[in-house]
Design a protein around this motif. Structure first.
Motif, PDB file in Angstrom:
ATOM      1  N   TYR A 138      74.134 155.460  56.851  1.00 15.52           N
ATOM      2  CA  TYR A 138      74.981 155.565  55.658  1.00 15.52           C
ATOM      3  C   TYR A 138      75.543 154.194  55.321  1.00 15.52           C
ATOM      4  O   TYR A 138      76.118 153.528  56.174  1.00 15.52           O
ATOM      5  CB  TYR A 138      76.100 156.569  55.906  1.00 15.52           C
ATOM      6  CG  TYR A 138      75.553 157.930  56.226  1.00 15.52           C
ATOM      7  CD1 TYR A 138      74.945 158.698  55.238  1.00 15.52           C
ATOM      8  CD2 TYR A 138      75.586 158.434  57.516  1.00 15.52           C
ATOM      9  CE1 TYR A 138      74.403 159.942  55.523  1.00 15.52           C
ATOM     10  CE2 TYR A 138      75.046 159.683  57.812  1.00 15.52           C
ATOM     11  CZ  TYR A 138      74.454 160.426  56.816  1.00 15.52           C
ATOM     12  OH  TYR A 138      73.900 161.640  57.099  1.00 15.52           O
TER      13      TYR A 138
ATOM     14  N   TYR B  89      85.011 152.005  45.657  1.00 12.74           N
ATOM     15  CA  TYR B  89      85.851 150.900  45.216  1.00 12.74           C
ATOM     16  C   TYR B  89      84.962 149.703  44.928  1.00 12.74           C
ATOM     17  O   TYR B  89      84.058 149.454  45.700  1.00 12.74           O
ATOM     18  CB  TYR B  89      86.855 150.560  46.318  1.00 12.74           C
ATOM     19  CG  TYR B  89      87.882 149.531  45.949  1.00 12.74           C
ATOM     20  CD1 TYR B  89      89.094 149.889  45.387  1.00 12.74           C
ATOM     21  CD2 TYR B  89      87.643 148.178  46.190  1.00 12.74           C
ATOM     22  CE1 TYR B  89      90.041 148.943  45.054  1.00 12.74           C
ATOM     23  CE2 TYR B  89      88.583 147.221  45.852  1.00 12.74           C
ATOM     24  CZ  TYR B  89      89.783 147.609  45.282  1.00 12.74           C
ATOM     25  OH  TYR B  89      90.715 146.677  44.956  1.00 12.74           O
TER      26      TYR B  89
ATOM     27  N   HIS C 276      93.050 154.457  51.909  1.00  6.48           N
ATOM     28  CA  HIS C 276      91.655 154.130  52.229  1.00  6.48           C
ATOM     29  C   HIS C 276      91.227 154.751  53.546  1.00  6.48           C
ATOM     30  O   HIS C 276      92.056 155.199  54.340  1.00  6.48           O
ATOM     31  CB  HIS C 276      91.485 152.609  52.311  1.00  6.48           C
ATOM     32  CG  HIS C 276      92.275 151.969  53.418  1.00  6.48           C
ATOM     33  ND1 HIS C 276      91.748 151.762  54.677  1.00  6.48           N
ATOM     34  CD2 HIS C 276      93.560 151.519  53.469  1.00  6.48           C
ATOM     35  CE1 HIS C 276      92.669 151.184  55.439  1.00  6.48           C
ATOM     36  NE2 HIS C 276      93.780 151.028  54.746  1.00  6.48           N
TER      37      HIS C 276
ATOM     38  N   VAL D 232      88.124 154.142  58.931  1.00  2.03           N
ATOM     39  CA  VAL D 232      86.847 153.768  59.539  1.00  2.03           C
ATOM     40  C   VAL D 232      86.437 152.518  58.768  1.00  2.03           C
ATOM     41  O   VAL D 232      86.083 152.590  57.585  1.00  2.03           O
ATOM     42  CB  VAL D 232      85.803 154.885  59.397  1.00  2.03           C
ATOM     43  CG1 VAL D 232      84.477 154.453  60.004  1.00  2.03           C
ATOM     44  CG2 VAL D 232      86.308 156.162  60.044  1.00  2.03           C
ATOM     45  N   ASP D 233      86.544 151.395  59.428  1.00  2.00           N
ATOM     46  CA  ASP D 233      86.486 150.127  58.694  1.00  2.00           C
ATOM     47  C   ASP D 233      85.171 149.943  57.944  1.00  2.00           C
ATOM     48  O   ASP D 233      85.148 149.445  56.815  1.00  2.00           O
ATOM     49  CB  ASP D 233      86.705 148.964  59.661  1.00  2.00           C
ATOM     50  CG  ASP D 233      88.074 149.023  60.313  1.00  2.00           C
ATOM     51  OD1 ASP D 233      89.062 149.272  59.598  1.00  2.00           O
ATOM     52  OD2 ASP D 233      88.171 148.822  61.538  1.00  2.00           O
ATOM     53  N   THR D 234      84.089 150.364  58.567  1.00  4.20           N
ATOM     54  CA  THR D 234      82.797 150.172  57.909  1.00  4.20           C
ATOM     55  C   THR D 234      82.591 151.124  56.725  1.00  4.20           C
ATOM     56  O   THR D 234      81.611 150.969  55.994  1.00  4.20           O
ATOM     57  CB  THR D 234      81.633 150.337  58.909  1.00  4.20           C
ATOM     58  OG1 THR D 234      81.827 151.561  59.617  1.00  4.20           O
ATOM     59  CG2 THR D 234      81.605 149.184  59.893  1.00  4.20           C
TER      60      THR D 234
ATOM     61  N   THR E 234      84.596 151.050  54.322  1.00  2.15           N
ATOM     62  CA  THR E 234      85.145 150.317  53.180  1.00  2.15           C
ATOM     63  C   THR E 234      84.171 149.214  52.773  1.00  2.15           C
ATOM     64  O   THR E 234      84.555 148.096  52.460  1.00  2.15           O
ATOM     65  CB  THR E 234      86.530 149.727  53.504  1.00  2.15           C
ATOM     66  OG1 THR E 234      86.425 148.852  54.620  1.00  2.15           O
ATOM     67  CG2 THR E 234      87.526 150.828  53.815  1.00  2.15           C
ATOM     68  N   MET E 235      82.905 149.552  52.804  1.00  4.69           N
ATOM     69  CA  MET E 235      81.856 148.626  52.396  1.00  4.69           C
ATOM     70  C   MET E 235      80.999 149.261  51.306  1.00  4.69           C
ATOM     71  O   MET E 235      80.880 150.481  51.235  1.00  4.69           O
ATOM     72  CB  MET E 235      80.953 148.288  53.581  1.00  4.69           C
ATOM     73  CG  MET E 235      81.711 147.709  54.757  1.00  4.69           C
ATOM     74  SD  MET E 235      80.585 146.956  55.954  1.00  4.69           S
ATOM     75  CE  MET E 235      80.184 145.438  55.098  1.00  4.69           C
TER      76      MET E 235
ATOM     77  N   GLY F 195      77.234 148.867  50.680  1.00  7.61           N
ATOM     78  CA  GLY F 195      76.078 148.222  51.304  1.00  7.61           C
ATOM     79  C   GLY F 195      76.591 147.268  52.366  1.00  7.61           C
ATOM     80  O   GLY F 195      77.350 147.649  53.235  1.00  7.61           O
ATOM     81  N   ASP F 196      76.213 146.021  52.260  1.00  3.29           N
ATOM     82  CA  ASP F 196      76.666 145.038  53.258  1.00  3.29           C
ATOM     83  C   ASP F 196      77.824 144.185  52.740  1.00  3.29           C
ATOM     84  O   ASP F 196      78.157 143.168  53.340  1.00  3.29           O
ATOM     85  CB  ASP F 196      75.489 144.154  53.697  1.00  3.29           C
ATOM     86  CG  ASP F 196      74.834 143.447  52.515  1.00  3.29           C
ATOM     87  OD1 ASP F 196      75.305 143.616  51.370  1.00  3.29           O
ATOM     88  OD2 ASP F 196      73.846 142.734  52.744  1.00  3.29           O
TER      89      ASP F 196
ATOM     90  N   PRO G  91      81.801 143.758  52.010  1.00  4.42           N
ATOM     91  CA  PRO G  91      83.082 144.340  52.442  1.00  4.42           C
ATOM     92  C   PRO G  91      84.015 144.656  51.290  1.00  4.42           C
ATOM     93  O   PRO G  91      83.866 144.135  50.176  1.00  4.42           O
ATOM     94  CB  PRO G  91      83.696 143.235  53.312  1.00  4.42           C
ATOM     95  CG  PRO G  91      82.580 142.327  53.655  1.00  4.42           C
ATOM     96  CD  PRO G  91      81.641 142.386  52.501  1.00  4.42           C
ATOM     97  N   MET G  92      85.038 145.455  51.624  1.00  7.71           N
ATOM     98  CA  MET G  92      86.113 145.841  50.723  1.00  7.71           C
ATOM     99  C   MET G  92      85.589 146.604  49.517  1.00  7.71           C
ATOM    100  O   MET G  92      85.705 146.201  48.368  1.00  7.71           O
ATOM    101  CB  MET G  92      86.949 144.612  50.309  1.00  7.71           C
ATOM    102  CG  MET G  92      87.526 143.857  51.512  1.00  7.71           C
ATOM    103  SD  MET G  92      88.340 144.913  52.763  1.00  7.71           S
ATOM    104  CE  MET G  92      90.027 144.879  52.172  1.00  7.71           C
TER     105      MET G  92
ATOM    106  N   ASN H  29      86.086 145.541  58.174  1.00 12.37           N
ATOM    107  CA  ASN H  29      84.876 145.919  58.902  1.00 12.37           C
ATOM    108  C   ASN H  29      84.494 144.879  59.938  1.00 12.37           C
ATOM    109  O   ASN H  29      83.960 145.197  60.990  1.00 12.37           O
ATOM    110  CB  ASN H  29      83.718 146.129  57.928  1.00 12.37           C
ATOM    111  CG  ASN H  29      83.400 144.872  57.144  1.00 12.37           C
ATOM    112  OD1 ASN H  29      84.273 144.379  56.413  1.00 12.37           O
ATOM    113  ND2 ASN H  29      82.216 144.332  57.303  1.00 12.37           N
TER     114      ASN H  29
ATOM    115  N   ASP I 270      86.465 151.302  65.098  1.00  8.97           N
ATOM    116  CA  ASP I 270      85.723 151.932  64.012  1.00  8.97           C
ATOM    117  C   ASP I 270      85.301 153.364  64.346  1.00  8.97           C
ATOM    118  O   ASP I 270      84.858 154.093  63.475  1.00  8.97           O
ATOM    119  CB  ASP I 270      84.461 151.109  63.726  1.00  8.97           C
ATOM    120  CG  ASP I 270      84.037 151.216  62.271  1.00  8.97           C
ATOM    121  OD1 ASP I 270      84.909 151.049  61.405  1.00  8.97           O
ATOM    122  OD2 ASP I 270      82.857 151.461  62.015  1.00  8.97           O
TER     123      ASP I 270
ATOM    124  N   PRO J 165      90.132 156.368  64.005  1.00  8.97           N
ATOM    125  CA  PRO J 165      90.525 155.020  63.603  1.00  8.97           C
ATOM    126  C   PRO J 165      91.842 155.044  62.819  1.00  8.97           C
ATOM    127  O   PRO J 165      91.993 155.823  61.869  1.00  8.97           O
ATOM    128  CB  PRO J 165      89.360 154.567  62.721  1.00  8.97           C
ATOM    129  CG  PRO J 165      88.185 155.313  63.251  1.00  8.97           C
ATOM    130  CD  PRO J 165      88.735 156.664  63.609  1.00  8.97           C
TER     131      PRO J 165
END
Lengths: 367, 367, 367
Positions: A212, A222, A299, A302-304, A306-307, A309-310, A312-313, C157, C245, C280
């Motif tokens: 994912y 976002y 938000h 789960v930090d990833t 908030t991407m 694709g590749d 961030p944020m 991330n 994460d 997380p």
């Protein structure tokens, strides 16, 4: 895709869906469409008991964020699907027309279906799947109350996870809790995950090993989500719905979150916190008092997630904007952002029970 | 694998395990085996205080679903392992014989082990691991009550996740709650995940980057699971056990789920819902009233956990069938299915405390 | 990395951080450093209301376990960052100096920031990110009480998941609950995940498809974690913080865990169990009575999180050692282990409110 479907529809809306609405006592069709729909629905609210809707499932291209598009099988050509906002005890009738090339159903997630189990929407268990070109009519009572949702139950690994086959189903309770009576604004947030490699391959994907890489609220990432706008004194209810394949950990800044409902049911002792873990299929209603003017994030922690694709944020992220705060700082990423209301069905929910399509979520028909 | 083990066993069962059972006062061995076991156990229930069991760990090939087999290190040659259904306060003695080529232990997950910490089953911490060909005797009091389980504690990433080294351990309370007193039927559901690429490679696997592609209830994937059969008026208890590496989001259709126990402990305020998130190691007891005759799904709402490899609509999924409903519709996938009882240890649990092996879960010995 | 920063610091500590501390009434700087810090802080505790700290963000190489190192952007050159242990209502001022080559901020996770939203630390929303070589001063009131934490909010991330940009922020309540008043020992456990392929590539990583292969408590993996040492009669509080994460399922052996606080807030009805799922951003305070002398595991029950790379029995795992138990068995893996105190900030927490750096967590500066 044009299957040249033929079905009876008295009141075709601009979006191609067919809507009918009867008041409780006078059995008279109310022709509704577009913005008129809202007030019409609000007007008949006290009387409405039967809610009748006709909904197509359509091959639809939606945009998750920026240039990332996805081929979906969208209910009424939109992702999320239309909002069902009904009263507890209402009689719901939905005729579904499958305009796509694959079989589908609708499961009304959370509805008890007392005495109506063949309307539960599970292929091979409660019905035969609705074949391409076929229709099926679901009929059931809206029970119990709370934040529910609906989704396809055929090949859920693809159709629910990757093809946007879900929408909110909110049942207004006969006996609201004291806390929910204080609510002044309501928002629906459906959380989902996508693997872009399957974007243009309908009928495939959603398999072990998938990766994912896009994460959405109501089908958008976002910065293509919208701010949640409140004013000081509001009591805000966020209806969080885990519509995807992953667990999301929703964190709100600057406020005490009261986790007040799980799966539509009030918790005897609401739980305070700032982060709520939402698993697939679960719903949590979080209520907070807007007592702290500012600009705040909400938000996925789960930090990833908030991407985009590749990059961030992005992903599952938005801001809470207070009317009292100017948003003109140069460093505000959304300075000058064009605001699109009703992104969280917040305008529809103000209008009272009804079945609401939403142009915000419309995609492009794929012929 | 034949290590030509020598150990003392007075009462060898047909499955090669050794069982002994003493009543509280008379210290007399009861020879039991096969179907006779159940009634024998039920008969001595009121008196039973010491429960003695001998269990081999055996290289065993089990079938997850259809043609997908897996090399396991099975307790008593079955996955899940034998059911321990004991009374709170019972003295448990289990002699374990490691017939495999790798070291193992048993951790009695949830047991307090008051004063018996060296029986906790952690290699390098509470004992030396049981080497191939060696035996070890665990002795402890069954405390506290509730839904517990047992599993190996050596290389858990492989032995627990991929080699089926787990079984249910249910402790009947001295003082049941009012709610659990109403229960008429009980089911054990152990949830697990597998990566097929390690199926035939014992001693390897369960590493970062693994890709779980099979998902099971009690070691089987849909459609090789069994229906949960109830009749109107039943009060049903599902004992959900997170035995694998992933979080499972168990959703039940058509009923109000009452989440009544966590990790064996009653919740002061049970939580109503339709979906319960079960993390690795956690247990949730869900109680529902069978008041809605029909045919209903219960399944993992992590959509990709309803797959068998790359084939949709499998995995952690089963149906709830009411006696009142005929299952003869052509579109019912399980029309004419051969029913195998006790798949959820529901028959064993009816018989009262005892230690139950189960032919349903037996695999093939690997020599 | 040497950016040749110039900033005002009256009291430079041995670690390069700058600390200032004022008592409530006399506004007098207390020069503190190293071990003296603790008693100094404890002494002024009753009066302290303003807490002022200067903290660098530094390129720092830390060791997760054995030879596995990681390039971090460490607060005060340590992972986790310094412990903020403050009283509810304290005025916190933190001047942050970004000594790295990338932008950063600090978000004070859980702090309400009433009237101080521009101190919330979100780049592009509440402030411009702190550029390399720049400083930023955060000023806010410590509210509400409980287990909070802080972390960077830029490219979370990577920065939070992979670069160790987090630390504990504990707010002592004005009105503690009856249960927490009984606590005799407290421990902070921050849970994180790492993908070793990005270890030496700052500015990159934390992307969809990453494969976490190291798992830490307070930045270290077993066997480089430390035992939790208790004596019979202790009432122990574990402050679990989901800083990474992934979801972690923390299981404790031999004791009844009381889940007493979520995200700092007391639960009206604490939940008993033996396993707690920590998502997380979430925090759970688990309280248990040390009434069962022995040697016990506490570990993540996500089995693959007990690995170090591809080697089993590492990761998020430690033991609880009772003073009453000798640890001299040959099979105890930690027999003769050199004990390093304060690994869980347990010594700092005994000393009362203060801001504590910790040599245990110091890494090597990367020039």
């Amino acid at each position: 895709m044009n299957l040249n479907m033929h079905f009876k529809c008295l009141f075709i809306q601009s979006d191609g869906a067919c809507m009918k609405l009867w008041g409780r006592d006078f059995g008279k069709a109310v022709v509704v469409g577009g913005l008129l729909l809202a007030s019409a629905l609000a007007a008949v609210d006290a009387l409405a008991a039967k809610r009748d809707f006709e909904m197509n499932i359509e091959d639809t291209r939606i945009t998750l964020v920026e240039k990332q598009q996805f081929h979906t099988f969208a209910y009424a050509g939109q992702v999320p699907g239309p909002l069902f906002y009904v009263d507890e005890g209402d009689e719901i009738t939905v005729n579904v027309n499958n305009m796509t090339a694959l079989p589908h159903t609708i499961h009304w997630h959370g509805m008890l279906q007392r005495g109506t189990w063949k309307n539960d929407g599970v292929p091979g268990v409660t019905q035969d799947a609705i074949k391409p070109g076929d229709s099926f009519t679901y009929k059931f009572i809206a029970e119990p109350s709370g934040t529910m949702w609906y989704h396809c139950h055929v090949n859920v690994n693809e159709h629910v996870t990757l093809r946007g086959m879900w929408g909110p189903f909110i049942v207004r309770p006969k006996k609201p809790t004291a806390l929910e009576k204080t609510v002044t604004k309501e928002y629906v947030l459906m959380l989902s995950d996508w693997d872009s490699k399957w974007a243009a391959k309908p009928g495939f994907g959603g398999v072990p090993g998938d990766n994912y890489d896009y994460f959405t609220i109501n089908g958008k990432s976002y910065p293509d989500t919208q701010p949640i706008r409140v004013k000081k004194g509001d009591v805000v209810r966020l209806r969080l719905i885990g519509a995807g394949d992953l667990v999301h950990s929703i964190h709100m800044h600057g406020h005490v979150s009261i986790i007040a409902f799980k799966d539509g049911f009030p918790l005897v002792n609401p739980i305070r916190g700032d982060t709520v873990l939402v698993g697939p299929g679960e719903r949590y209603d979080v209520i907070f008092t807007a007592d702290n003017p500012g600009r705040w994030m909400i938000h996925d922690h789960v930090d990833t997630h908030t991407m985009n694709g590749d990059r961030p944020m992005g992903g599952i992220m938005t801001t809470i904007e207070y009317d009292e705060i100017r948003n003109d700082e140069n460093w505000y990423e959304w300075k000058g952002k064009k605001f699109t209301p009703n992104f969280y069905y917040e305008e529809s929910l103000k209008k009272g029970p009804g079945i609401y399509t939403n142009d915000v979520f419309k995609g492009q028909a794929i012929q």
